[in-house]
Design an enzyme around this catalytic site. Structure first.
Site, PDB file in Angstrom:
ATOM      1  N   PRO A   2     -41.031  -0.160  -1.179  1.00 12.72           N
ATOM      2  CA  PRO A   2     -40.457  -1.165  -2.192  1.00 12.72           C
ATOM      3  C   PRO A   2     -41.649  -1.600  -3.213  1.00 12.72           C
ATOM      4  CG  PRO A   2     -40.474  -1.875   0.193  1.00 12.72           C
ATOM      5  CD  PRO A   2     -41.391  -0.554   0.063  1.00 12.72           C
ATOM      6  N   GLU A   3     -41.145  -1.513  -4.554  1.00 13.79           N
ATOM      7  CA  GLU A   3     -42.150  -1.990  -5.638  1.00 13.79           C
ATOM      8  C   GLU A   3     -41.462  -3.247  -6.193  1.00 13.79           C
ATOM      9  OE1 GLU A   3     -43.075   0.880  -8.391  1.00 13.79           O
ATOM     10  OE2 GLU A   3     -43.417   2.446  -6.886  1.00 13.79           O
TER      11      GLU A   3
END
Ligand SMILES: [Zn+2]
Length: 271
Positions: A2-3
């Site tokens: 997840p960014e």
């Protein structure tokens, strides 16, 4: 992994379910995440009202009335809202049970995520001290990048992924932003002038905003905060497209290793 856009999308998705709700308790099935989940978590959160959800870099910050829960999704974590009596799966390590009968459930197969308690301001927590400006906020400017990179020989792509220069830009969005800005990922950061950094700031913001709009991207098993099935894959300009044609100039997209991560670029558009 997840960014920033995935964390922001999570925040936006969870807020209507959580804001203003009171916490009944916490259920911790596995304390061994990246850092130990506090043993006293159920007592710390019981009866508290969730005032707001904020984000700093890739941390999700839950305001519990002056004290804060800090979530990090690590490599493989996701948060979603389920009816509290939903049987937990193998990697559902933490539930925050609300008085409304729903639970915020942390799913994290690789356990690099975190659930931490901060009794004061979250900016005082050691993980959040010294973070660079948020890329979508006004403190992140071409001059900031220019001043911080004078004399630096490191490739710009590596520095973009360093939380001391700008926070929350990971591998996918570093590649995409550099393409939009026309900058070769291997170029020494100290050899980029301020006008090109102005293009890069615009490119980073445009890339992140597009990803937030698309609902994030990089986690295959992400489940939307409301429990509906996952993110659709975004269309990337260069990331993962080695050997394909550039959408702008039709040259072939290349890939190289920079700082042990894959960089993708167009040899026609990026210098
Ligand atoms: Zn091109």
């Amino acid at each position: 992994m997840p960014e920033l856009p995935e964390v922001e999308t999570t925040r936006l998705g969870l807020t209507p379910h959580l804001q203003g709700q009171r916490i009944r308790t916490a259920i911790v099935r596995n304390h061994r995440l990246r850092w130990p989940v506090p043993r006293k978590l159920p007592a710390l959160v019981a009866g508290r009202r969730i005032e707001q959800l904020l984000r700093r870099s890739k941390y999700l910050l839950m305001d519990c009335g002056g004290a804060w829960l800090i979530f990090h999704l690590g490599m493989s974590g996701s948060l979603r809202v389920v009816p509290a009596d939903t049987p937990p799966g193998d990697h559902d390590h933490v539930d925050l049970v609300l008085e409304t009968g729903i639970a915020l459930r942390l799913h994290d197969p690789r356990r690099f995520g975190a659930v931490l308690w901060e009794p004061g301001e979250p900016s005082r927590h050691k993980l959040l001290q010294g973070l660079a400006p948020e890329p979508l906020e006004s403190a992140f400017t071409p001059k900031w990048l220019f001043d911080r990179t004078r004399g630096r020989k490191a490739p710009i792509k590596s520095l973009l992924m360093d939380n001391h220069l700008v926070c929350g830009v990971g591998n996918i969005y570093a590649n995409e932003s550099l393409f939009r800005a026309g900058i070769h990922p291997g170029r020494a950061a100290g050899r980029i002038g301020e006008p090109r950094y102005a293009k890069l700031v615009d490119a980073i913001r445009a890339t992140l905003r597009a990803a937030i709009q698309a609902g994030g991207s990089s986690l295959r098993d992400f489940v939307h905060a409301d429990g509906s099935p996952g993110y659709f894959q975004q269309q990337y300009l260069v990331y993962g497209r080695a050997g394909e044609r550039c959408t702008r100039c039709e040259k072939t997209i290349k890939t190289v290793r920079i700082g042990q991560r894959s960089a993708f670029y167009c040899p026609g558009c990026q210098r």
